[in-house]
Structure formats: C-alpha cells, structure tokens
Design a protein around this motif. Sequence first.
Motif, PDB file in Angstrom:
ATOM      1  N   ASP A   1     -11.243  -2.891  -2.901  1.00 31.41           N
ATOM      2  CA  ASP A   1     -11.603  -2.281  -4.178  1.00 31.41           C
ATOM      3  C   ASP A   1     -10.563  -2.744  -5.202  1.00 31.41           C
ATOM      4  O   ASP A   1      -9.373  -2.438  -5.056  1.00 31.41           O
ATOM      5  CB  ASP A   1     -11.582  -0.756  -4.038  1.00 31.41           C
ATOM      6  CG  ASP A   1     -11.997  -0.033  -5.316  1.00 31.41           C
ATOM      7  OD1 ASP A   1     -11.645  -0.501  -6.426  1.00 31.41           O
ATOM      8  OD2 ASP A   1     -12.648   1.017  -5.210  1.00 31.41           O
ATOM      9  N   PRO A   2     -10.971  -3.480  -6.240  1.00 29.85           N
ATOM     10  CA  PRO A   2      -9.985  -4.016  -7.191  1.00 29.85           C
ATOM     11  C   PRO A   2      -9.099  -2.944  -7.816  1.00 29.85           C
ATOM     12  O   PRO A   2      -7.896  -3.176  -8.028  1.00 29.85           O
ATOM     13  CB  PRO A   2     -10.859  -4.693  -8.259  1.00 29.85           C
ATOM     14  CG  PRO A   2     -12.133  -5.012  -7.558  1.00 29.85           C
ATOM     15  CD  PRO A   2     -12.343  -3.900  -6.573  1.00 29.85           C
ATOM     16  N   ALA A   3      -9.667  -1.770  -8.113  1.00 30.62           N
ATOM     17  CA  ALA A   3      -8.871  -0.714  -8.741  1.00 30.62           C
ATOM     18  C   ALA A   3      -7.804  -0.192  -7.789  1.00 30.62           C
ATOM     19  O   ALA A   3      -6.667   0.096  -8.201  1.00 30.62           O
ATOM     20  CB  ALA A   3      -9.788   0.428  -9.188  1.00 30.62           C
ATOM     21  N   VAL A   4      -8.129  -0.059  -6.515  1.00 35.06           N
ATOM     22  CA  VAL A   4      -7.162   0.411  -5.517  1.00 35.06           C
ATOM     23  C   VAL A   4      -6.066  -0.623  -5.319  1.00 35.06           C
ATOM     24  O   VAL A   4      -4.876  -0.303  -5.292  1.00 35.06           O
ATOM     25  CB  VAL A   4      -7.877   0.704  -4.184  1.00 35.06           C
ATOM     26  CG1 VAL A   4      -6.864   1.090  -3.110  1.00 35.06           C
ATOM     27  CG2 VAL A   4      -8.916   1.803  -4.357  1.00 35.06           C
ATOM     28  N   GLN A   5      -6.475  -1.885  -5.186  1.00 36.89           N
ATOM     29  CA  GLN A   5      -5.516  -2.967  -4.987  1.00 36.89           C
ATOM     30  C   GLN A   5      -4.565  -3.075  -6.178  1.00 36.89           C
ATOM     31  O   GLN A   5      -3.348  -3.233  -6.014  1.00 36.89           O
ATOM     32  CB  GLN A   5      -6.254  -4.292  -4.777  1.00 36.89           C
ATOM     33  CG  GLN A   5      -5.374  -5.457  -4.364  1.00 36.89           C
ATOM     34  CD  GLN A   5      -4.960  -5.426  -2.906  1.00 36.89           C
ATOM     35  OE1 GLN A   5      -5.379  -4.546  -2.157  1.00 36.89           O
ATOM     36  NE2 GLN A   5      -4.128  -6.363  -2.498  1.00 36.89           N
ATOM     37  N   GLU A   6      -5.102  -2.985  -7.367  1.00 33.17           N
ATOM     38  CA  GLU A   6      -4.280  -3.098  -8.572  1.00 33.17           C
ATOM     39  C   GLU A   6      -3.314  -1.931  -8.703  1.00 33.17           C
ATOM     40  O   GLU A   6      -2.155  -2.105  -9.094  1.00 33.17           O
ATOM     41  CB  GLU A   6      -5.173  -3.180  -9.807  1.00 33.17           C
ATOM     42  CG  GLU A   6      -4.410  -3.411 -11.096  1.00 33.17           C
ATOM     43  CD  GLU A   6      -5.315  -3.622 -12.301  1.00 33.17           C
ATOM     44  OE1 GLU A   6      -4.791  -3.940 -13.386  1.00 33.17           O
ATOM     45  OE2 GLU A   6      -6.551  -3.471 -12.151  1.00 33.17           O
ATOM     46  N   ALA A   7      -3.773  -0.723  -8.354  1.00 35.62           N
ATOM     47  CA  ALA A   7      -2.897   0.450  -8.441  1.00 35.62           C
ATOM     48  C   ALA A   7      -1.698   0.295  -7.510  1.00 35.62           C
ATOM     49  O   ALA A   7      -0.560   0.579  -7.897  1.00 35.62           O
ATOM     50  CB  ALA A   7      -3.682   1.712  -8.099  1.00 35.62           C
ATOM     51  N   GLY A   8      -1.944  -0.166  -6.296  1.00 32.88           N
ATOM     52  CA  GLY A   8      -0.838  -0.360  -5.365  1.00 32.88           C
ATOM     53  C   GLY A   8       0.078  -1.492  -5.785  1.00 32.88           C
ATOM     54  O   GLY A   8       1.308  -1.364  -5.750  1.00 32.88           O
ATOM     55  N   TYR A   9      -0.525  -2.598  -6.199  1.00 28.66           N
ATOM     56  CA  TYR A   9       0.251  -3.770  -6.612  1.00 28.66           C
ATOM     57  C   TYR A   9       1.142  -3.440  -7.804  1.00 28.66           C
ATOM     58  O   TYR A   9       2.336  -3.768  -7.816  1.00 28.66           O
ATOM     59  CB  TYR A   9      -0.704  -4.908  -6.953  1.00 28.66           C
ATOM     60  CG  TYR A   9      -0.032  -6.197  -7.369  1.00 28.66           C
ATOM     61  CD1 TYR A   9       0.466  -7.081  -6.420  1.00 28.66           C
ATOM     62  CD2 TYR A   9       0.087  -6.539  -8.716  1.00 28.66           C
ATOM     63  CE1 TYR A   9       1.069  -8.272  -6.790  1.00 28.66           C
ATOM     64  CE2 TYR A   9       0.691  -7.737  -9.097  1.00 28.66           C
ATOM     65  CZ  TYR A   9       1.181  -8.589  -8.127  1.00 28.66           C
ATOM     66  OH  TYR A   9       1.780  -9.756  -8.516  1.00 28.66           O
ATOM     67  N   ASN A  10       0.598  -2.772  -8.797  1.00 30.59           N
ATOM     68  CA  ASN A  10       1.379  -2.410  -9.981  1.00 30.59           C
ATOM     69  C   ASN A  10       2.506  -1.444  -9.637  1.00 30.59           C
ATOM     70  O   ASN A  10       3.589  -1.505 -10.231  1.00 30.59           O
ATOM     71  CB  ASN A  10       0.471  -1.789 -11.042  1.00 30.59           C
ATOM     72  CG  ASN A  10      -0.431  -2.812 -11.710  1.00 30.59           C
ATOM     73  OD1 ASN A  10      -0.205  -4.017 -11.603  1.00 30.59           O
ATOM     74  ND2 ASN A  10      -1.456  -2.353 -12.388  1.00 30.59           N
ATOM     75  N   GLY A  11       2.254  -0.552  -8.679  1.00 32.67           N
ATOM     76  CA  GLY A  11       3.298   0.386  -8.284  1.00 32.67           C
ATOM     77  C   GLY A  11       4.515  -0.320  -7.724  1.00 32.67           C
ATOM     78  O   GLY A  11       5.656   0.027  -8.046  1.00 32.67           O
ATOM     79  N   PHE A  12       4.294  -1.331  -6.900  1.00 29.91           N
ATOM     80  CA  PHE A  12       5.421  -2.082  -6.348  1.00 29.91           C
ATOM     81  C   PHE A  12       6.058  -2.977  -7.394  1.00 29.91           C
ATOM     82  O   PHE A  12       7.287  -3.049  -7.504  1.00 29.91           O
ATOM     83  CB  PHE A  12       4.944  -2.923  -5.155  1.00 29.91           C
ATOM     84  CG  PHE A  12       4.837  -2.140  -3.884  1.00 29.91           C
ATOM     85  CD1 PHE A  12       5.940  -1.973  -3.073  1.00 29.91           C
ATOM     86  CD2 PHE A  12       3.643  -1.549  -3.523  1.00 29.91           C
ATOM     87  CE1 PHE A  12       5.854  -1.233  -1.892  1.00 29.91           C
ATOM     88  CE2 PHE A  12       3.541  -0.810  -2.352  1.00 29.91           C
ATOM     89  CZ  PHE A  12       4.648  -0.649  -1.536  1.00 29.91           C
ATOM     90  N   GLN A  13       5.237  -3.669  -8.167  1.00 28.67           N
ATOM     91  CA  GLN A  13       5.763  -4.591  -9.159  1.00 28.67           C
ATOM     92  C   GLN A  13       6.562  -3.851 -10.232  1.00 28.67           C
ATOM     93  O   GLN A  13       7.691  -4.251 -10.564  1.00 28.67           O
ATOM     94  CB  GLN A  13       4.618  -5.368  -9.798  1.00 28.67           C
ATOM     95  CG  GLN A  13       5.072  -6.465 -10.759  1.00 28.67           C
ATOM     96  CD  GLN A  13       3.906  -7.226 -11.339  1.00 28.67           C
ATOM     97  OE1 GLN A  13       3.006  -6.646 -11.940  1.00 28.67           O
ATOM     98  NE2 GLN A  13       3.899  -8.552 -11.160  1.00 28.67           N
ATOM     99  N   ASN A  14       6.015  -2.778 -10.768  1.00 29.32           N
ATOM    100  CA  ASN A  14       6.696  -2.041 -11.835  1.00 29.32           C
ATOM    101  C   ASN A  14       7.937  -1.313 -11.325  1.00 29.32           C
ATOM    102  O   ASN A  14       8.910  -1.120 -12.073  1.00 29.32           O
ATOM    103  CB  ASN A  14       5.734  -1.035 -12.471  1.00 29.32           C
ATOM    104  CG  ASN A  14       4.572  -1.714 -13.181  1.00 29.32           C
ATOM    105  OD1 ASN A  14       4.644  -2.889 -13.546  1.00 29.32           O
ATOM    106  ND2 ASN A  14       3.481  -0.996 -13.372  1.00 29.32           N
TER     107      ASN A  14
END
Length: 488
Positions: free
Chosen positions: A141-154
């Motif tokens: 799910d792109p929204a789930v993947q992006e939420a996790g990815y942004n959490g680590f990156q930010n």
Amino acid sequence: MNTPIRRLSIFTMALFAILMLNLSWIQGFRANALIEDPLNKRQYSEYLSQPRGPIEIAGESVAFSEDVAEDGTSPLYQREYTGGGMYTPITGVLSVYSTTGIERAQNSLLDGTDDRLAVRNFRDIITGRDPEGARVQLTLDPAVQEAGYNGFQNGGFQGAAVALDPSTGAVLGAVSYPTFDANDVASVTDRNTAVANFQELENDPSQPLLNRALNERYPPGSTFKVVTAAAAIENLDATPDSTQEAPDNLQFPTGPPLPNATPGGTCNGGEPDTLAHSIQISCNTSMANWAIEMGGQTLSDQATAFGFNPDEGEELRIPLPVTGSLAPPESEDSILGRAGIGQSNVEATPLQMAMVAAGVANGGEVMRPYVVDSVLDSDMSVVTETQPETFSQAVSASTAQDLKDMMVLVTGPGGSGTNGAIPGMEVAGKTGTAETGGDQGTHNWFIGFAPADDPEVAVAVVIEHGGGSGGTLAAPIARAMMEAVVTE
C-alpha cells in the motif's frame, strides 16, 4: 598394439567420456540454473535487448523498462525505478552487478521465459509480435510504505518496519532504512558509474543493501512478552488476572540478577503482579518468572507456533527469502528468564514480530505472508494470483482475545505505548527496548494492530540503537503506518 599405446588409448577414451558426460550434465540439467544465475553477465546482456515486464504497486509501475538506445536502431532497454529508495528493498534492482528482490525472485515471469507464458510466447512467434514479460503486481500500500519510510528518513533512524493485513497475510508495507535509489546502479549507458556506485553501497558500514525487514534478526526485547503471555495462558491456565512474583530485582542461582526496566524500577511495589498489568507496563521480573515456570521447551514451542525456529530449508519465502527467527529452548533459569523478555538467544526479524501481532489480531490464526498479489500476462490475463493461506493456529481464539485486551492497555493511560494510540480508536500494542550487549544503545520496538476490535493492519517497527524506548521512538512510526490504513 603394444601395452603403452593401449593404455594411452583407454585413457584418451575415458577423457572423452568424461567430457561428454560433463557437457550432457551442463546442457541437459544445469542449463536453466546457469541462465538464471545472477552472476551470468551474458544473461544481463540479453535482458538489454528486450522489454521486461513492469513491477506494479496499486496499479502504478514502480519498475519498468525503457529504450535508451541513442542510435535509434538496436533497442537498449534500461530498468527505471520510481519512489527513490522507498520501494527498493522489495522491488530490488536489475543491474550489471547483481539482480535482487522481486527482480530476481520473479525473474522468469518478468523476462517472459517462464513456462506458464509458453502459450503466449508461441502465439507471439506465430504473429510476429515482439515478446513482453509479465507484469508483477505487489500487495504494498503506497500510503503505508510512505508513512513508514518518512518516519525513518525524517527521524534519521536506522531500522525496519513491516505492516500486514492480519486476515490475509498480505504485506502492506516493508520498509528498510537506510536504503538506496535503484536507478543509481541500473544504468546501461554508464556502466562504470553504476558499478562504482554499487561497490560504494557494498562498502557502506550502514548496509543500505541489507533488507532489514526480512533478513536482519534483532533481539525483540519486551515485544516478545506477548509470546510469553500466550504460552502462559495456553499451558499454565493463566488469565489476565493471574499473578506472578515481581521483585524489583530477580535473583538466579547462577548469573547476574535481572532488574526491571530501569535500575531500581518496580512493577507493583515489589508485590506479585497480574499478567495484564505486567504487559501494560512491561514488567521484566514477573514475565521472566512466567517463562521459568513454564520451562524452556514450552516457551520455544509457543514461539515456533508463531513462526520462529523454522527447520533448515523451510524458511519463509514471500517469494523473497526471509531469514528465520530464533527462540531456542533454554534450561538455565538466568538464560530462560531473559528469553521470556525477548533477550538471551531470542532473535527476530521485523516480519516475524509483525506475524506475532497479526496472529493475535486474527483470533490466533497466523496467515502466511506474501508480497506478490498477482501476475498478469501482457494481454492482462491472470497468470498467477495468490490465495490467502493459513500458516499456523498459534493460539486459541480465547487466548488471542485475552492477549488483545492486555495489549489495548499498553496504548491506554498508564501504558508503556501511549504514543502508538490513534485518537477515537482502540489500538493494541506492545513496546520493547532490547539490550544489544554493546555500547551503541538499545534497539527500540513497537508491535500492534488497529482497530483493536476489527483489525485491518498489524505492524512491527524496530529502530536500531535508538537509545530511547520503543514507546517514544518506534510507536509513532507504527501509528503513522496504521493510520494510513484505518483512516483512508
């Protein structure tokens, strides 16, 4: 014929026989394996002359082939990837240096050589149509993947996160950070730079090539207390109200004492504590006593029911290979007690801990994880479609309900995981802060699912050497990934 000549003739014939056997073995039995070998550079060169099927997420191509030939005559297909490094740990990369991820696991479908595409290939030969690979559709799910990815990156964190649909096992998110942009190593027009970039990634101490979500094992810390509680309920007839001795420091016949979360920490003023309260505040000493009472084999068997301890050669494939998680039976109280709180020799991948959360969410039934939803031929006909499959019945439905009720306390007032709570919704969770045995700081965990009364998503998040707690560091990322599903 004299003896030396006869011996030479026999030796020569033997050599020819060996040569023929070797050629027959290579051409008859090893041909496909050699063709598929990722180190076969000739294989890679052949890829460049024909289009490869796309890898799709939510109907959008995140990996596809594009003709980059400059002379306008001979096609030269290069793989293009979208999303920066967000999807790379799953899609993998097709490059002159290696083939990884889905690009490797589904290679014969993507390049069109799979036997399941034989009818289509024959038709293309007859009609003169250019061959095309199949399109592989993922469950992400792109929204789930992006939420996790942004959490680590930010947050500037290293670690991983996995989100599952607990009712089917579909992988909704699989984040590994740090990662890399697959385009940096996929160039066919500047191969020297692509190879240099790959070698730089290989030598990077932060290991961006490692898929931490599937292939890195960590001590799960207190998130493993869910498994210990499950074993206590299933094997010792414990209930959420059952109590266990909970001293501020647990002494063993041998080995160092086990303290609670902080030096001098207390669970219930040193008095026996209930199972529910021990999960809510993450009490170490009482949960260690539960492990000691049930015994090492019982605890290990319960972990196995959730997916730990796979037999050699029986590790999960989703279809990407998954490193097996470990929870071996222990006999010495000092080691067993610590195993009961996710330390000692217990090691788990983020996917495994997501399976624990998903199993509880799904009434005790653990579904087999998968990341390929379907494969479509170039004419959009279905080649394969994954059907949900039960992996195990880890615990009974009543035990799962007890675990769920206790995990809801974790994200509520007085719990250790309030940062995992979603306003207006009950969320089940469990925090973990795992000692690593070094001076780099603890690993910080959160597992959970939402909504607690009708789960749609289960998650596991681990932050490497965060030095804080699972409730403060990992829980916010888990919450964001769950919100991406439940607030759509």
